[in-house]
Design a protein around this motif. Sequence first.
Motif, PDB file in Angstrom:
ATOM      1  N   LEU A   8      17.832   5.582  49.479  1.00 51.71           N
ATOM      2  CA  LEU A   8      18.482   6.764  49.558  1.00 51.71           C
ATOM      3  C   LEU A   8      19.076   7.477  48.580  1.00 51.71           C
ATOM      4  O   LEU A   8      18.631   8.623  48.932  1.00 51.71           O
ATOM      5  CB  LEU A   8      19.996   6.025  50.076  1.00 51.71           C
ATOM      6  N   ALA A  12      17.680  11.594  48.778  1.00 52.94           N
ATOM      7  CA  ALA A  12      18.934  12.808  48.943  1.00 52.94           C
ATOM      8  C   ALA A  12      19.190  13.431  47.628  1.00 52.94           C
ATOM      9  O   ALA A  12      19.074  14.925  47.975  1.00 52.94           O
ATOM     10  CB  ALA A  12      20.412  11.586  49.434  1.00 52.94           C
TER      11      ALA A  12
ATOM     12  N   LEU B  50      21.576  12.083  53.766  1.00 50.37           N
ATOM     13  CA  LEU B  50      21.523  10.818  52.688  1.00 50.37           C
ATOM     14  C   LEU B  50      22.372  10.285  51.816  1.00 50.37           C
ATOM     15  O   LEU B  50      23.100   9.790  51.639  1.00 50.37           O
ATOM     16  CB  LEU B  50      20.173  11.098  52.185  1.00 50.37           C
ATOM     17  N   TYR B  54      24.466   7.350  51.177  1.00 51.09           N
ATOM     18  CA  TYR B  54      24.217   6.521  49.915  1.00 51.09           C
ATOM     19  C   TYR B  54      25.514   6.289  49.810  1.00 51.09           C
ATOM     20  O   TYR B  54      25.969   5.455  48.441  1.00 51.09           O
ATOM     21  CB  TYR B  54      23.511   7.764  49.257  1.00 51.09           C
TER      22      TYR B  54
END
Lengths: 85, 85
Positions: A8, A12, B50, B54
Motif C-alpha cells: 500500500l 501510495a 492509499l 497505509y
Amino acid sequence: MDFWGEFLGYLAGICTAVFFLPQSVQTIKTKDVSGLSFGSYVIYCIGMILWIAYGAYLHSIQMIFFNAVSLIFAAIILFMIVRQR
Amino acid sequence: MDFWGEFLGYLAGICTAVFFLPQSVQTIKTKDVSGLSFGSYVIYCIGMILWIAYGAYLHSIQMIFFNAVSLIFAAIILFMIVRQR
C-alpha cells in the motif's frame, strides 16, 4: 497483512509521484518559476524533511524514499526561485 | 522519543497543509479549474486514499488526518473539473 500493508505504501507513493513529478520536471525544464512563491517552497522543503524524519521514526522506507524524491525536486525549484530573484 | 516522534508527524502535516491548502482554497473559491487535469486529480485522490490506508496500517493518526484533509479538498476540485467538462 504485512506484505499488503507495505505494498500500500509503495502504491501510495507512486500515485503521488505520478501527480507531482511531471509538473516539477516541467518547471525545471522550462526554468519558468515566475508565480512560484519562495516562502511556500521553503515551507514545503521543511515539510518534506519532517515527513522523512517522521518516516524514520515509523521505520517506513516508503515514506523516507518518496518524500526524499519530492524534496530533491522541490529543492531544485527553490534554488531556481532564489537565483531568479 | 515517543512524544517528539509523534510531534514530528503533526509538524510535517502542518507544513504540507500550509503549502497546499491556500492553492486549493483559491481554486475552489474562484471555481477556475481550467488547466487542471482530470486524470491527474483522479490519480491524486487514489493516492490520498492509499496513504490513508497505509497510515492506518502504521497506526499513524497524523497520516490519516492530514491525508484525509487533502483528500477532501482534492475531491471537491475533482468534482468541479467533472462538472465543467
